[in-house]
Enzyme design. Sequence first.
Site, PDB file in Angstrom:
ATOM      1  N   HIS A  93      -7.766  -5.003   3.368  1.00 42.17           N
ATOM      2  CA  HIS A  93      -7.722  -5.801   2.128  1.00 42.17           C
ATOM      3  C   HIS A  93      -7.860  -4.932   0.883  1.00 42.17           C
ATOM      4  O   HIS A  93      -8.970  -4.791   0.356  1.00 42.17           O
ATOM      5  CB  HIS A  93      -8.873  -6.821   2.145  1.00 42.17           C
ATOM      6  N   GLU A 112      -7.348  -5.683  -1.994  1.00 46.46           N
ATOM      7  CA  GLU A 112      -7.823  -6.509  -3.109  1.00 46.46           C
ATOM      8  C   GLU A 112      -9.353  -6.603  -3.131  1.00 46.46           C
ATOM      9  O   GLU A 112      -9.910  -7.103  -4.102  1.00 46.46           O
ATOM     10  CB  GLU A 112      -7.185  -7.902  -3.057  1.00 46.46           C
ATOM     11  N   CYS A 127      -3.438  -8.236   5.530  1.00 51.63           N
ATOM     12  CA  CYS A 127      -4.073  -8.859   6.701  1.00 51.63           C
ATOM     13  C   CYS A 127      -3.200 -10.005   7.238  1.00 51.63           C
ATOM     14  O   CYS A 127      -2.145  -9.730   7.798  1.00 51.63           O
ATOM     15  CB  CYS A 127      -5.478  -9.293   6.348  1.00 51.63           C
ATOM     16  N   GLY A 152      -6.163 -14.446   5.404  1.00 52.28           N
ATOM     17  CA  GLY A 152      -6.573 -15.814   5.700  1.00 52.28           C
ATOM     18  C   GLY A 152      -6.281 -16.052   7.165  1.00 52.28           C
ATOM     19  O   GLY A 152      -6.645 -15.230   8.006  1.00 52.28           O
ATOM     20  N   GLU A 153      -5.563 -17.093   7.464  1.00 49.88           N
ATOM     21  CA  GLU A 153      -5.195 -17.387   8.854  1.00 49.88           C
ATOM     22  C   GLU A 153      -3.680 -17.510   8.880  1.00 49.88           C
ATOM     23  O   GLU A 153      -3.110 -18.436   8.306  1.00 49.88           O
ATOM     24  CB  GLU A 153      -5.897 -18.673   9.286  1.00 49.88           C
TER      25      GLU A 153
HETATM   26  N1  GLN Z   1      -7.051 -12.757  12.068  1.00 48.92           N
HETATM   27  C1  GLN Z   1      -6.306 -13.437  11.056  1.00 48.92           C
HETATM   28  C2  GLN Z   1      -4.952 -13.901  11.592  1.00 48.92           C
HETATM   29  O1  GLN Z   1      -4.625 -13.642  12.697  1.00 48.92           O
HETATM   30  C3  GLN Z   1      -6.120 -12.540   9.841  1.00 48.92           C
HETATM   31  C4  GLN Z   1      -7.455 -12.221   9.237  1.00 48.92           C
HETATM   32  C5  GLN Z   1      -7.418 -11.959   7.758  1.00 48.92           C
HETATM   33  O2  GLN Z   1      -6.418 -12.183   7.084  1.00 48.92           O
HETATM   34  N2  GLN Z   1      -8.533 -11.537   7.203  1.00 48.92           N
HETATM   35  O3  GLN Z   1      -4.235 -14.566  10.908  1.00 48.92           O
END
Ligand code: GLN
Length: 197
Positions: free
Chosen positions: A180, A182, A85, A52-53
């Site tokens: 990922h 998943e 990620c 995610g972020e």
């Molecule tokens: N680029 C995102 C970050 O810096 C991570 C991307 C992802 O989880 N798919 O948080």
Amino acid sequence: MRIGVIGVQGDVSEHVDAVARAMREYGKEGDAIAVRRPEELARVDALTIPGGESTTISKLLVKLGLFDEIVRRATDEAMPIMGTCAGCILLSKDAGIQGEKTKTRLLGLMDMAVDRNAFGRQRESFETDLEIEGLPTAFHCVFIRAPAILRTWGDCVPLSRYKERIVLAKQGHLIGAAFHPELGGDLRIHRAFLELV
Ligand code: GLN
């Protein structure tokens, strides 16, 4: 066993599905639940932290009163955690200049430094088959604006590389994946995670 998926932002339902499928496939009794509240965190034996972020997920973990308890359980009770990620970024101790600029508070559980969005703009997302230590055949890896693990130290061990950069690492009961697992359909990394519980 009950596996929690941090459910505040990112690819939460994909994680819940993958964990539930891995349990069925590998004959583990239990369930997978999204975790948004401290009461839910208290009921799980292990956690996954989705992509995610990372800055957003970190802020929400603090706001919802989950952040310190995750660190405590991982440290005092060796609760297994797999971060993919953004989740991998949060497990690290150092997220470089981008981590500093955004003042992202890291869980800091794994002895590794990461570079956020390491694979650049044109290559924001790609898929490739990689060798992974301990698996007899290649693993199909999905990278989405992925970080790279720049270095590991202490007890943190690199398990896979893509173009010289580390993309999977393990430290005892903790697993960090820049990609990922998943999303690719292959649940062998989940299997290794469930074996830690
Ligand atoms: N680029 C995102 C970050 O810096 C991570 C991307 C992802 O989880 N798919 O948080």
